[in-house]
Design a protein around this motif. Structure first.
Motif, short mmCIF file in Angstrom:
data_model
loop_
_atom_site.label_atom_id
_atom_site.label_comp_id
_atom_site.label_asym_id
_atom_site.label_seq_id
_atom_site.Cartn_x
_atom_site.Cartn_y
_atom_site.Cartn_z
N TYR A 466 111.49 34.78 77.68
CA TYR A 466 111.81 33.83 78.75
C TYR A 466 112.27 32.49 78.17
O TYR A 466 113.27 31.91 78.62
N ASN A 467 111.55 32.01 77.19
CA ASN A 467 111.92 30.73 76.56
C ASN A 467 113.31 30.80 75.94
O ASN A 467 114.09 29.84 76.01
N HIS A 468 113.62 31.95 75.34
CA HIS A 468 114.93 32.13 74.72
C HIS A 468 116.05 32.06 75.77
O HIS A 468 117.08 31.41 75.55
N VAL A 469 115.85 32.72 76.91
CA VAL A 469 116.87 32.71 77.97
C VAL A 469 117.06 31.31 78.53
O VAL A 469 118.19 30.85 78.76
N PHE A 470 115.95 30.60 78.76
CA PHE A 470 116.06 29.22 79.25
C PHE A 470 116.81 28.33 78.26
O PHE A 470 117.60 27.46 78.65
N ALA A 471 116.59 28.56 76.98
CA ALA A 471 117.30 27.79 75.95
C ALA A 471 118.80 28.09 75.99
O ALA A 471 119.63 27.19 75.80
N LEU A 472 119.16 29.35 76.24
CA LEU A 472 120.58 29.71 76.34
C LEU A 472 121.25 29.03 77.53
O LEU A 472 122.41 28.60 77.46
N VAL A 473 120.53 28.93 78.67
CA VAL A 473 121.07 28.23 79.83
C VAL A 473 121.29 26.76 79.51
O VAL A 473 122.28 26.15 79.92
N MET A 474 120.36 26.17 78.76
CA MET A 474 120.51 24.78 78.33
C MET A 474 121.81 24.61 77.53
O MET A 474 122.59 23.67 77.77
N VAL A 475 122.07 25.54 76.62
CA VAL A 475 123.29 25.47 75.80
C VAL A 475 124.52 25.63 76.69
O VAL A 475 125.54 24.94 76.49
N LEU A 476 124.46 26.50 77.70
CA LEU A 476 125.58 26.70 78.61
C LEU A 476 125.95 25.41 79.32
O LEU A 476 127.13 25.05 79.40
N PHE A 477 124.95 24.69 79.83
CA PHE A 477 125.23 23.43 80.51
C PHE A 477 125.79 22.39 79.54
O PHE A 477 126.69 21.61 79.91
N ALA A 478 125.30 22.38 78.33
CA ALA A 478 125.81 21.42 77.35
C ALA A 478 127.26 21.73 76.99
O ALA A 478 128.10 20.81 76.87
N LEU A 479 127.61 23.01 76.85
CA LEU A 479 128.97 23.39 76.49
C LEU A 479 129.96 23.13 77.62
O LEU A 479 131.18 23.03 77.38
N ALA A 480 129.47 23.02 78.86
CA ALA A 480 130.36 22.78 80.00
C ALA A 480 130.79 21.33 80.11
O ALA A 480 131.71 21.01 80.89
N LEU A 481 130.18 20.43 79.36
CA LEU A 481 130.48 19.00 79.48
C LEU A 481 131.96 18.65 79.30
O LEU A 481 132.49 17.82 80.05
N PRO A 482 132.68 19.24 78.34
CA PRO A 482 134.09 18.86 78.18
C PRO A 482 134.96 19.12 79.41
O PRO A 482 135.97 18.43 79.62
#
Length: 503
Positions: A466-482
């Motif tokens: 679960y923690n791993h999946v939540f971390a991946l979602v965090m990365v997804l939102f960060a990558l969407a910034l541009p």
């Protein structure tokens, strides 16, 4: 908004009631998930077609018909006692719900001048984002107190109210050209084939090990061929059923992509958190629903505020800030344990509610801000179907990553849980002694102690996954910034046209 809330709520309200529904209908949990699949399948197929339906029959007439379909299907779902009947009426309900959500956004976007667009989309967001977040809470309470049919019956009085309000206040805009020409049947067929196969693949893939199953591989090929044919047909047709040329607008295309990211994060987290609370912490359905309330309350408070701030701060600052806040909330959720308390779940969801609200209000406003009114319904359909499809992608990816992560982390943890480890020997001895004291013989106690220890390792592996999946979602939102840099808050050429809401 009554129609929007009703339709958006039904996307998630059934989730916590699925076990009870499966028991009543006499089917397995895998089979009962078709209740969700049928609704989402009809949703995504009908959304891009709303502009064509509106031009052919009139948007108000299409909306009224959708309210009638949705309300009648809701009553029939509550009365259904076999799975095929339930799925059939959920498909009808989903078709009506897709129209209600998309047409509502276009109507609100047209009915208010540019200075009030942020507030209008803040109100709309309370339906589209707040309602699905509230769904598990309301669904759990209704299921525990009155039984699962009431998650459908509750739509009937709301549907009647919606019908009365639409008849009184909504009119077709004068620029909505009524077309009675040739129907783009091949485009509609390819759309239904491509999106239908894609949605089925996303729903069934996690349960059938994806492309290792021939049926999933076939659906993937059908989806790719159908969507490729659909895109070619719509770009070459004189009168396409879906106007894909709108995506040439860079701001709209960027906003649509960001809407997909929001859909993945929102629906993925709505899928994961109830599972964590119920399967690992042992929460009943109603308690799990109540534990998700902080996000819903934050959305209810921040949506109108985000609308008021839009004209002052613009879309880039609001959406960028929302992405950062959302990423932070998922970073906090990536540190969960089996011993988490109330505040460990409360605070991250509060931040999620704030982040999602800021993103959605500004995104909905900016997405349609440079679209001319005549193409508003078509643009709203494309924007909403992207969010819905990527929401399904988010759920499918989250489910698959979670399942595979549990197996992987179990293997990693099991390497350290051996008889050479003193802590393992002590734990097994304590478990065996406890079972012997409860009346088990030596052999049974030793075997059950090993099983209990394996279950404990599996639960810890699940937490890590679960923690791993939540971390991946965090990365997804960060990558969407541009993508935020491509947005602009400009107005369409006919932005100053008169409002079109009935007096």
């Amino acid at each position: 908004m009554t129609g929007t809330i009703m339709a958006a709520l039904d996307a998630s309200i059934v989730n916590v009631a699925l076990p009870d529904m499966g028991g009543t209908l006499g089917v397995t949990i895998e089979e009962i998930t078709w209740v969700v699949t049928g609704y989402m399948l009809a949703n995504v197929i009908v959304m891009p077609l709303i502009a064509w339906l509106s031009a052919r029959f009139g948007r108000k007439q299409v909306y009224v018909a959708s309210v009638l379909l949705f309300t009648a299907a809701s009553m029939c779902c509550g009365l259904a006692r076999t799975l095929p009947v339930m799925v059939l009426f959920r498909i009808v309900q989903g078709a009506g719900g897709g129209v209600l959500m998309t047409a509502s956004q276009a109507i609100l976007r047209e009915a208010f001048p540019a200075a009030e667009q942020g507030v209008a989309m803040g109100v709309y967001g309370m339906g589209v984002v707040f309602a699905p977040a509230l769904g598990p809470t309301l669904g759990g309470w209704l299921t525990d107190q009155y039984g699962w049919p009431w998650i459908f019956y509750v739509n009937v009085p709301i549907g009647v109210l919606n019908l009365l309000l639409v008849q009184r206040f909504i009119v077709d805009p004068p620029y909505l050209v009524r077309e009675r020409g040739r129907v783009d049947a091949s485009g509609i067929a390819l759309l239904a084939l491509g999106l239908g196969a894609l949605q089925l693949m996303l729903e069934e893939g996690p349960r059938q090990d994806w492309f290792a199953a021939p049926a999933i591989a076939a659906m993937g090929l059908v989806a790719a061929a159908g969507l490729a044919g659909f895109i070619w047909r719509e770009l070459t047709a004189t009168r396409p059923a879906v106007d894909l040329r709108i995506l040439k607008n860079t701001s709209f295309a960027s906003a649509t992509a960001l809407g997909g990211v929001l859909g993945m994060g929102l629906y993925g987290s709505l899928f994961l958190l109830p599972l964590f609370l119920q399967n690992l912490l042992g929460y009943p359905a109603e308690t799990a629903g109540l534990a998700l309330m902080p996000r819903s309350l934050a959305m209810a408070l921040v949506m109108p505020i985000g609308g008021l701030l839009y004209n002052r701060l613009g879309p880039r600052l609001l959406i960028g800030g929302g992405l950062v806040v959302s990423a932070f909330s998922f970073w906090e959720l990536s540190h969960l344990t089996l011993g988490v308390g109330f505040w460990d779940v409360f605070v991250p969801q509060l931040w999620q509610g704030v982040g999602f609200s800021l993103i959605f209000v500004a995104l909905s406003t900016a997405a349609l801000g440079t679209i001319e009114r005549a193409k508003m319904t078509a643009a709203a359909g494309l924007y909403n179907v992207a969010r819905q499809v990527f929401g399904s992608v988010g759920i499918a990816v989250a489910a698959t990553t979670l399942t595979r992560g549990i197996a992987r982390y179990h293997d990693v943890l099991a390497e350290h849980v051996t008889m050479y480890d003193p802590a393992t020997r002590d734990r097994l001895a304590a478990l065996t002694a406890g079972l012997r004291a409860a009346g088990s013989d030596a052999f049974t106690a030793a075997r059950r102690a090993l099983q209990i220890l394996d279950d404990e390792v599996t639960r810890q592996a699940a937490v890590l996954s679960y923690n791993h999946v939540f971390a991946l979602v965090m990365v997804l939102f960060a990558l969407a910034l541009p993508l935020v840099l491509l947005l602009r808050a400009g107005t369409a050429p006919d932005e100053d046209a008169t409002a079109l809401i009935g007096e």
